[in-house]
Design an enzyme around this catalytic site. Structure first.
Site, PDB file in Angstrom:
ATOM      1  N   GLY A  77      94.198 126.131-110.976  1.00 20.24           N
ATOM      2  CA  GLY A  77      93.023 126.194-111.833  1.00 20.24           C
ATOM      3  C   GLY A  77      92.323 127.535-111.807  1.00 20.24           C
ATOM      4  N   ASP A  93      85.820 121.708-110.127  1.00 22.11           N
ATOM      5  CA  ASP A  93      85.643 120.515-109.303  1.00 22.11           C
ATOM      6  C   ASP A  93      86.804 120.414-108.312  1.00 22.11           C
ATOM      7  OD1 ASP A  93      85.072 118.006-108.317  1.00 22.11           O
ATOM      8  OD2 ASP A  93      85.759 116.937-110.099  1.00 22.11           O
TER       9      ASP A  93
END
Length: 280
Positions: free
Chosen positions: A144, A164
């Site tokens: 990510g 997250d």
């Protein structure tokens, strides 16, 4: 390294806070006609079955979304978030919990775009199956943080970046700061929303100091605690760090948090925080 599964924790108090903040930011971005990018660095599986083995084993949703489900005094600020929860639970039973990608999908407009990243070998196929027919969405089974370099800035020069990570490793607390720095260098006007768990308060204090040291301005901290800080095992609170928050967000969360505290922490042992780590 890839053992974390959000399905064990779906719909807990941390999700309620995170997704309330996420939905408020999205609704603020929609106030302008120009489209925007929603980038999710750790997207998860997308949808979670609350009657499934993982959620049933921990039962965390019973002290989260289940406590506010179908109440008639939910604050107006939570209406967009709850509309998505209701969409996936159209009968009287609370069966599914939508993760951040599905909340974004339901709230975004036709011209807005989603870029979802997930590395977990079990969760990525589930995420992909949820978005097979959504032309607005690009999926990547990739790191990510690398996507912050590859996808920013978006052509529209508007966007929400939700971060997250699982925080399975201590280095995650440093990696998120580096990730924000990388993204901010490319896209300084974007809104960055970073979720964090409070397991050891010292880790959060250090992360906040590291964020201050980046020189980035307009950093807002929003936190909901369910019990006092402790050196024992387990999450006592969670929060969101929002960089470039919409101008209404501070007041909106000041309105929402007292209600969430009352409903989610009836024992009275919790706390709330809305604090500028770095102001304008």
């Amino acid at each position: 390294m890839l053992s974390y599964r959000h399905s064990f924790h779906a719909g807990n108090h941390a999700d309620v806070l995170k997704h309330t903040v996420q939905s408020l930011i999205i609704e603020s971005l929609k106030e302008k006609e120009k489209p925007f990018l929603y980038l999710d660095t750790h997207a998860g599986a997308g949808r979670y079955q609350l009657s499934g083995e993982h959620a049933e084993r921990t039962g965390e949703y019973l002290e989260g979304i289940a406590r506010i489900w179908q109440r008639d005094d939910i604050p107006e600020e939570m209406s967009a978030y709850m509309s998505v929860v209701n969409h996936f639970n159209r009968n009287e039973n609370l069966r599914y919990y939508p993760g951040s990608p599905l909340i974004a999908r339901q709230l975004l407009r036709e011209d807005d775009r989603l870029h979802l990243t997930e590395l977990h070998p079990s969760d990525f196929p589930l995420l992909r199956s949820e978005f097979l027919k959504d032309d607005r969405t690009r999926l990547a089974r990739a790191d990510g943080y690398q996507q912050l370099k590859a996808q920013l800035p978006p052509p529209s020069r508007r966007g929400l970046i939700l971060m997250d990570p699982p925080y399975e490793m201590k280095t995650d607390y440093q990696d998120v700061v580096k990730g924000i720095q990388e993204g901010y260098k490319r896209f300084a006007t974007g809104t960055y929303a970073l979720w964090y768990p409070v397991v050891m308060r010292q880790q959060i204090k250090k992360m906040l100091r590291d964020l201050e040291a980046t020189g980035i301005r307009r950093i807002l901290q929003i936190e909901l605690g369910v019990r006092p800080d402790s050196d024992q095992r387990g999450m006592t609170a969670s929060g969101m760090i929002v960089i470039n928050p919409p101008w209404k967000l501070e007041q909106q969360m000041n309105n929402v948090l007292p209600w969430l505290l009352k409903v989610l922490v009836p024992s009275g042992t919790g706390h709330t925080t809305v604090n500028w780590v770095v102001p304008e």
